[in-house]
Design a protein around this motif. Structure first.
Motif, mmCIF file in Angstrom:
data_model
loop_
_atom_site.group_PDB
_atom_site.id
_atom_site.type_symbol
_atom_site.label_atom_id
_atom_site.label_comp_id
_atom_site.label_asym_id
_atom_site.label_seq_id
_atom_site.Cartn_x
_atom_site.Cartn_y
_atom_site.Cartn_z
ATOM 1 N N GLU A 561 0.828 -1.215 0.000
ATOM 2 C CA GLU A 561 0.000 0.000 0.000
ATOM 3 C C GLU A 561 0.860 1.262 0.000
ATOM 4 O O GLU A 561 0.557 2.241 -0.710
ATOM 5 C CB GLU A 561 -0.933 -0.011 1.209
ATOM 6 C CG GLU A 561 -1.847 1.217 1.245
ATOM 7 C CD GLU A 561 -2.808 1.168 2.410
ATOM 8 O OE1 GLU A 561 -3.478 2.202 2.644
ATOM 9 O OE2 GLU A 561 -2.888 0.126 3.087
ATOM 10 N N ARG A 565 0.820 4.116 -2.875
ATOM 11 C CA ARG A 565 0.546 5.539 -2.626
ATOM 12 C C ARG A 565 1.691 6.423 -3.113
ATOM 13 O O ARG A 565 1.492 7.593 -3.473
ATOM 14 C CB ARG A 565 0.311 5.776 -1.139
ATOM 15 C CG ARG A 565 -0.995 5.190 -0.629
ATOM 16 C CD ARG A 565 -1.202 5.515 0.857
ATOM 17 N NE ARG A 565 -2.429 4.957 1.378
ATOM 18 C CZ ARG A 565 -3.632 5.556 1.279
ATOM 19 N NH1 ARG A 565 -3.720 6.729 0.688
ATOM 20 N NH2 ARG A 565 -4.701 4.980 1.783
ATOM 21 N N GLN A 574 -6.773 7.436 -3.066
ATOM 22 C CA GLN A 574 -7.383 7.048 -1.794
ATOM 23 C C GLN A 574 -8.504 6.048 -2.010
ATOM 24 O O GLN A 574 -8.638 5.056 -1.268
ATOM 25 C CB GLN A 574 -7.918 8.302 -1.088
ATOM 26 C CG GLN A 574 -8.444 8.047 0.319
ATOM 27 C CD GLN A 574 -7.333 7.591 1.261
ATOM 28 O OE1 GLN A 574 -6.220 8.087 1.190
ATOM 29 N NE2 GLN A 574 -7.627 6.616 2.107
ATOM 30 N N GLU A 575 -9.303 6.304 -3.041
ATOM 31 C CA GLU A 575 -10.419 5.382 -3.331
ATOM 32 C C GLU A 575 -9.908 3.992 -3.673
ATOM 33 O O GLU A 575 -10.442 2.974 -3.196
ATOM 34 C CB GLU A 575 -11.235 5.948 -4.492
ATOM 35 C CG GLU A 575 -12.395 5.057 -4.910
ATOM 36 C CD GLU A 575 -13.104 5.587 -6.132
ATOM 37 O OE1 GLU A 575 -14.015 4.899 -6.637
ATOM 38 O OE2 GLU A 575 -12.750 6.688 -6.608
ATOM 39 N N ALA A 577 -7.033 2.637 -2.778
ATOM 40 C CA ALA A 577 -6.445 2.025 -1.585
ATOM 41 C C ALA A 577 -7.528 1.536 -0.629
ATOM 42 O O ALA A 577 -7.406 0.444 -0.044
ATOM 43 C CB ALA A 577 -5.543 3.036 -0.879
ATOM 44 N N ASP A 578 -8.606 2.316 -0.479
ATOM 45 C CA ASP A 578 -9.653 1.937 0.477
ATOM 46 C C ASP A 578 -10.534 0.807 -0.035
ATOM 47 O O ASP A 578 -11.089 0.042 0.773
ATOM 48 C CB ASP A 578 -10.527 3.157 0.784
ATOM 49 C CG ASP A 578 -9.760 4.227 1.548
ATOM 50 O OD1 ASP A 578 -8.703 3.881 2.120
ATOM 51 O OD2 ASP A 578 -10.207 5.394 1.562
ATOM 52 N N ILE A 579 -10.676 0.670 -1.330
ATOM 53 C CA ILE A 579 -11.609 -0.338 -1.857
ATOM 54 C C ILE A 579 -10.862 -1.516 -2.469
ATOM 55 O O ILE A 579 -10.953 -2.653 -1.966
ATOM 56 C CB ILE A 579 -12.543 0.310 -2.905
ATOM 57 C CG1 ILE A 579 -13.393 1.395 -2.231
ATOM 58 C CG2 ILE A 579 -13.443 -0.749 -3.547
ATOM 59 C CD1 ILE A 579 -14.275 2.135 -3.192
ATOM 60 N N LYS A 582 -8.002 -3.026 -0.179
ATOM 61 C CA LYS A 582 -8.605 -3.610 1.029
ATOM 62 C C LYS A 582 -9.333 -4.906 0.697
ATOM 63 O O LYS A 582 -9.256 -5.898 1.459
ATOM 64 C CB LYS A 582 -9.569 -2.612 1.655
ATOM 65 C CG LYS A 582 -10.115 -3.035 3.019
ATOM 66 C CD LYS A 582 -10.945 -1.936 3.643
ATOM 67 C CE LYS A 582 -11.410 -2.350 5.023
ATOM 68 N NZ LYS A 582 -12.214 -3.586 5.007
#
Length: 807
Positions: A561, A565, A574-575, A577-579, A582
């Motif tokens: 991650e 980034r 960010q989207e 990495a978060d979806i 994850k």
């Protein structure tokens, strides 16, 4: 002597500089030409099909009138004068010179540029100028606000039997009226009503331009009304300033009965010539219409005169008169040069920047000044107006519409420029950032993924970068609009339209569309690089030989991650990495948990019998180990969060320090530039004041020299007249010698008295000199009348003597 309505003006009152505005090596270029004329841009010459010989009367009758009129239509010369005007991003003003052909218009205009060959002159009766030509150099008067570039327009002469017609003369005059600040009318002759015949086209022009409401009886430049003794129109057409110049003028003006002083030329024209008759005769009606136009349609009215050119006291020969542009200016007599200089000064004093769209009923709303691009657009509109035979609509409304259309065009061009620059910027952005480890940079990674068909390779920007660049582009485009649009109202409207379309439109601005495009590109590149990075990590996690603990898995997933980034760009980081990351991480975590459960169950089955006694101890050990691992993991996460916060604070402080240093540097540069500009301005003002003082002293010395020279010449001419009379009339010698000696004695006494008065009253030397000369001429005329009664021959000689003394 030339007289200006505003009073005597010295040559130093209106200093100016001459600025070259064209890249072509010609002093003048055609701006408007008749349609039947061919222009050669290489030689800057024109050829006319009628230049060799005029058509016969039979040919003229066979040719349709509409065809003749079409040939005499004016056309703009795009690759000459108009192209030069488009490049002048300064307020424009024009001085047009109109009048009969072969009367010295081109030479007079050339002297505005301190030359004798700026406009073409010729030695034959045939006119040299076709259409309207514009100077390639502009006159800039220092201190004028706004700083105006004044161009000179040399027009085709009227009355040429080989070229032009009444219709073409009216078109040229109307064109000059619609684009000029000063309408300079140049002709030869006497100041009487017969001189109005060359201005007949003013009647035609008045019929085509509707009346615009204004004040009754336009005020002159000195504030006095120009109204003659009869009633004139209670309207104005807002024509330019009118300056009438009489060439080869040498007659003496009569004396006013009320003041016993000679008329000025302007007073004589207003009070004795430009007086409407109202007799009902057709010729009187035509003259009255011309007078009404001169006194009411034009912004101001002035009259000047220029005498016959000479070399000292000797007139130029006919050959020299036909080629005056080859005679050095220093060889012209001082009086002629002074009168030409007075004409230039008066003309420039009346020059104003050309304005469009003003309110005719308001003296304050003159409209915005016209820069080169706007002025050239107005020239396009003018050529359509003058070529038609229709009534010209309301000019201010038409000019406002022209400025509005031009402003909309510039806004549209600015929007296109904004789109192009922003798209170029976005396409030029990198797809990925450089790898922190330095193994592979972002360009190489992007190239590999494009070659593999994983991404399209389109540039991606951060939202802040995109907004920051958008603001810079918009600021520059607004600056360009401020230079191109001079109307404050149109400028505000145009800037609002530009900002709305680019960044503020509630239905979706161009910036919003670019952000949406950037987001799509960012999602594509982020998902591609995230999948590439995580698939390598997944291959290790799901390898049969790999035995990875939860801690190791979390550390490896975090490394992936962090690297993502670092490399990925755009708003989708960010989207993704978060979806996406994850989801992949959770899937592998479940996989590891299932593998661990199966292995633990298998080991427990094999060792159950052997480790029954140790089961409780192992379970306790596992619990303590798990707690310890959780605490360590929590501690590591807290430390990492603390490091991230410290790093973020340090970067923010560095950015603020850099911004403050840059701002201070710019302020220091602006302050230094301001001080340097103030110093240059002060030096220039001091130099100009010193030059003005020296020129005034030289002017005073020249006046004294002229006064002394005039008195000495008069004495010599009287002595010569007496000697010739005694030689021709011997039988009257004794009687006439006594009388002439008495006249000479009285004349010398008067001259001495006049010299004494001139020395005592130097501040009024001009008026006093005129009065002394008048008194001396009157006394001499009384004596000569007695001699004329005795013999006819003596009368002829005395008459010649009187003519010489007047000259």
């Amino acid at each position: 002597m030339a007289d200006a309505a505003a009073g005597n003006i010295s040559a130093t009152d209106v200093p100016y500089e001459i600025v070259s505005c064209s890249t072509k090596p010609f002093p003048s270029l055609p701006l408007f030409l008749p349609r039947n004329v061919t222009y050669d841009p290489k030689t800057n010459t024109v050829t006319s099909p009628s230049s060799s010989s005029p058509p016969s009367r039979a040919q003229q009758q066979r040719r349709p009138q509409s065809a003749n009129d079409y040939d005499e239509h004016l056309v703009l010369v795009e690759n000459a004068g108009l192209d030069m005007l488009r490049r002048v991003n300064k307020p424009i003003g024009c001085v047009s010179c109109v009048g009969p052909y072969r009367t010295g218009k081109s030479l007079l205009l050339s002297r505005f540029l301190k030359s004798s060959k700026s406009f073409k002159l010729g030695p034959t009766l045939e006119g040299c100028t076709r259409g309207i030509w514009i100077s390639t150099s502009a006159i800039v008067q220092p201190g004028s606000s706004p700083s105006t570039y004044t161009f000179l327009l040399d027009c085709e002469g009227t009355g040429d039997p080989l070229e032009g017609s009444e219709t073409s003369n009216a078109r040229i005059a109307l064109t000059c009226i619609l684009i000029s600040s000063v309408f300079l009318y140049n002709n030869t002759g006497r100041p009487d009503r017969s001189s109005l015949q060359f201005l007949n086209y003013l009647t035609t022009i008045r019929q085509r331009i509707p009346i615009q409401l204004g004040s009754t009886g336009g005020p002159g430049p000195d504030g006095a009304s120009l109204t003659s003794s009869t009633t004139i129109s209670s309207s104005r057409r807002n024509f330019p300033a009118f300056l009438w110049v009489f060439r080869d003028f040498f007659l003496q003006l009569p004396v006013r009965r009320d003041t016993n002083k000679p008329y000025t030329l302007r007073e004589y024209m207003l009070e004795r010539v430009l007086v409407t008759q109202n007799r009902g005769a057709r010729s009187d009606d035509a003259d009255d219409a011309i007078i009404d136009s001169l006194l009411n349609d034009f912004r101001s009215f002035d009259v000047l005169s220029i005498g016959y050119p000479k070399r000292g006291d000797v007139p130029f020969s006919p050959d020299e008169l036909s080629t005056l542009d080859d005679v050095p200016w220093e060889e012209f007599d001082d009086e002629f040069k002074a009168e030409v200089e007075q004409t230039i000064i008066t003309c420039l004093g009346r020059t104003q920047p050309f304005r469009l769209g003003g309110d005719p009923s308001s003296e304050d709303d003159l409209g915005p000044v016209a820069h080169g691009p706007l002025f050239s657009s107005w020239c396009h509109r003018v050529v359509d107006l003058v070529n038609s035979n229709d009534i010209i609509p309301d000019i201010p409304d038409m000019q406002q519409t022209l400025m509005k259309n031009l402003a909309e065009e510039k806004v549209s061009e600015a929007v296109d420029a904004y789109v192009n620059q922003m798209e170029d910027y976005l396409d030029g952005c990198p797809v990925y950032n450089d790898d922190v480890a330095g193994k592979r940079d972002g360009m190489v990674i992007a190239a590999d993924m494009v070659s593999e068909g994983l991404i399209k390779g389109e540039g991606v920007a951060e939202d802040k970068e995109l907004e920051r660049h958008s603001l810079g582009v918009l600021v520059e485009l607004c600056k360009e609009l401020k230079h191109l649009i001079t109307s404050d109202k149109l400028l505000d409207e145009s800037l609002d339209k530009l900002k709305k379309k680019c960044i503020k439109d509630e239905h979706g601005s161009i910036l919003d569309q670019l952000k949406e495009t950037n987001s799509k590109r960012s999602r594509e590149s982020c998902e591609a690089i995230a999948r590439r990075l995580y698939m390598s990590f997944r291959a290790i996690v799901r390898d049969d030989a790999t035995k990875m603990s939860d801690k190791q898995f979390e550390a490896g997933a975090k490394t992936v991650e962090d690297k993502f980034r670092t490399i990925a760009r755009g708003p989708a980081v960010q989207e993704t990495a978060d979806i996406f990351l994850k989801e992949q991480k959770d899937a592998d975590k479940i996989f590891l948990q299932r593998v661990s459960s199966i292995n633990a169950l298998y080991q427990d089955t094999l060792q159950k019998k052997e480790e029954l006694d140790k089961d409780v101890e192992q379970k306790n050990l596992m619990v303590s180990t798990l707690k310890r691992d959780l605490e360590e993991q929590k501690k590591m996460e807290e430390e990492h969060i603390s490091e991230l916060r410290d790093d973020m604070a340090a970067k923010l402080k560095k950015a603020e320090d850099d911004r403050a240093a840059e701002l201070k540097k710019k302020q220091d540069e602006m302050e230094a530039a301001k001080k340097d500009a103030e110093k240059r301005l002060a030096d220039e003002v001091a130099a100009r004041e010193e030059r003005l003082r020296k020129e005034e002293e030289a002017h005073e010395q020249e006046i004294q020299k002229l006064m002394k020279t005039a008195d000495a010449n008069m004495k010599k001419e009287i002595m010569a007249a007496e000697e010739k009379r005694r030689a021709d009339q011997a039988k009257f010698r004794t009687e006439m010698e006594t009388k002439l000696n008495e006249a000479e004695s009285r004349m010398q006494e008067e001259v001495k008295a006049r010299e004494a008065r001139l020395k005592e009253e130097e501040d009024r030397h001009t008026k006093e000199l005129q009065r002394v000369r008048t008194e001396l001429n009157e006394k001499m005329e009384v004596q000569k009348k007695k001699y004329l009664q005795e013999i006819d021959e003596l009368e002829k000689q005395c008459f010649n003597f009187k003519a010489c003394s007047i000259m």
